[in-house]
Design an enzyme around this catalytic site. Structure first.
Site, PDB file in Angstrom:
ATOM      1  N   CYS A 217       0.820  -1.209   0.000  1.00  0.00           N
ATOM      2  CA  CYS A 217       0.000   0.000   0.000  1.00  0.00           C
ATOM      3  C   CYS A 217       0.862   1.271   0.000  1.00  0.00           C
ATOM      4  CB  CYS A 217      -1.003  -0.029   1.144  1.00  0.00           C
ATOM      5  SG  CYS A 217      -2.431   1.067   0.843  1.00  0.00           S
TER       6      CYS A 217
ATOM      7  N   LYS B 102     -12.149   8.140  -1.419  1.00  0.00           N
ATOM      8  CA  LYS B 102     -11.424   6.954  -0.978  1.00  0.00           C
ATOM      9  C   LYS B 102     -11.958   5.705  -1.666  1.00  0.00           C
ATOM     10  CE  LYS B 102     -10.322   4.270   3.199  1.00  0.00           C
ATOM     11  NZ  LYS B 102     -10.456   4.182   4.668  1.00  0.00           N
TER      12      LYS B 102
ATOM     13  N   SER C 130      -7.831  -0.201   0.184  1.00  0.00           N
ATOM     14  CA  SER C 130      -8.258   0.838   1.115  1.00  0.00           C
ATOM     15  C   SER C 130      -7.236   1.969   1.058  1.00  0.00           C
ATOM     16  CB  SER C 130      -8.350   0.274   2.541  1.00  0.00           C
ATOM     17  OG  SER C 130      -8.686   1.284   3.463  1.00  0.00           O
TER      18      SER C 130
ATOM     19  N   HIS D  43      -4.344  -4.417   0.235  1.00  0.00           N
ATOM     20  CA  HIS D  43      -4.054  -4.987   1.557  1.00  0.00           C
ATOM     21  C   HIS D  43      -4.499  -6.447   1.595  1.00  0.00           C
ATOM     22  CE1 HIS D  43      -2.583  -1.618   3.968  1.00  0.00           C
ATOM     23  NE2 HIS D  43      -3.465  -0.846   3.363  1.00  0.00           N
TER      24      HIS D  43
ATOM     25  N   GLU E 155      -3.199  -8.741   3.071  1.00  0.00           N
ATOM     26  CA  GLU E 155      -2.953  -9.313   4.396  1.00  0.00           C
ATOM     27  C   GLU E 155      -4.129  -9.082   5.352  1.00  0.00           C
ATOM     28  OE1 GLU E 155      -1.877  -5.022   5.098  1.00  0.00           O
ATOM     29  OE2 GLU E 155      -1.871  -6.444   3.432  1.00  0.00           O
TER      30      GLU E 155
END
Length: 302
Positions: A142, A163, A192, A235, A237
């Site tokens: 990110c 966003k 995100s 992301h 993870e």
């Protein structure tokens, strides 16, 4: 992959309950093999949660891995106890004479700032420069990916109109790239962020490969042709509920945000979200460790 982590690390009991293979330090030292040594620069506010998420993904391989944690010396995180940092983390100065087979640089909640205005940017530059001859391959996540694209390849980021948050479909482009082995032609991944790297510059950069693309989110995976750098713009993870927690956090702060896209079952925030990117995350981390780290790193650093 057996992960060698300190016994008292809070991530340890969580991973053990998930049947992740955690190895004791005394057992690790008696095995007549060369373990991989990884360095994790953790820039995320909730460091303990990020530790668990990343260690979980590093577990899916037969290789033994040792992980060292570092945090920035020029900025003190407000969301982790000082005792946790002192017990499990070091600063860059403590490890800069060592060599590592791989490194992970996490995201950070600073994307609204120009890179040079980030409090620890000079330290980041020092670490990224050091990695060129002290690390075989580095995985950037990110904001860490945007920082790597900016510093190593001169590609800046730009703000989005609003966003991007949610789960988005991606199409594989570089089917023969080693990182993409076993990954579906189409796959879902969470994003995100409020900024994007300038993708047309990535696409035409002579040293970079866009491995996939998405109409809504842009590419998730970007790799340098020399395999020294992998940039993950999302992301993967994240746990199943992480985007929901971010959504609730923003609402509680009075920030007007939409619910994450394609995330809640039936688009209903009252229903529990499902993890639909887990297999992608495990496979990508396994491919990186095997093909970009293990197959390329020297048995003995000079």
């Amino acid at each position: 992959m057996p992960i060698n982590v300190p016994r008292a690390l809070p991530a340890r009991p969580i991973l053990e309950k998930e049947n992740i293979f955690i190895m004791e330090s005394d057992r690790a030292t008696t095995q007549d093999i060369r373990p991989l040594n990884l360095l994790l620069l953790n820039l995320m506010p909730e460091k303990e949660r990020t530790e668990t998420q990343l260690l979980r993904l590093l577990s899916n391989s037969p290789l033994q891995v040792n992980v060292d944690f570092i945090h920035t010396a020029t900025y003190e995180s407000k969301n982790v106890t000082k005792s946790h940092l002192e017990k499990f983390y070091q600063t860059f100065d403590a490890i800069k004479t060592r060599y590592y087979d791989g490194m992970i640089i996490t995201g950070a909640p600073v994307e609204h700032l120009d890179f040079e205005d980030v409090e620890y940017w000079k330290e980041m530059v020092e670490i990224m420069n050091w990695s060129k001859d002290h690390v075989t391959s580095t995985l950037h996540i990110c904001w860490g990916a945007q920082a790597a694209l900016y510093h190593h390849y001169g590609i800046d980021k730009q703000p989005r109109d609003k966003k991007i948050s949610g789960i988005f479909m991606h199409q594989r482009i570089e089917a023969t790239n080693k990182l993409m082995r076993g990954i579906n032609d189409e796959f879902l991944a969470p994003h995100s962020r409020k900024t994007d790297a300038i993708y047309q510059y990535i696409k035409h950069h002579p040293d970079l490969l866009m491995l996939d693309d998405s109409k809504e989110a842009g590419p998730l995976l970007i790799a340098s042709k020399d395999e020294r750098h992998v940039m993950i713009t999302g992301h993967i993870e994240y746990d199943a509920d992480t985007l929901n927690e971010e959504f609730i956090r923003d609402l509680n702060k009075g920030i007007k945000v939409d619910a994450p896209t394609n995330y809640f079952p039936n688009n209903n925030p009252n229903e529990d979200p499902k993890n639909r990117w887990r297999s992608l995350a495990y496979l990508l981390f396994s491919n990186w460790l095997n093909y970009y780290v293990y197959q390329e790193t020297p048995f003995k650093w000079d």
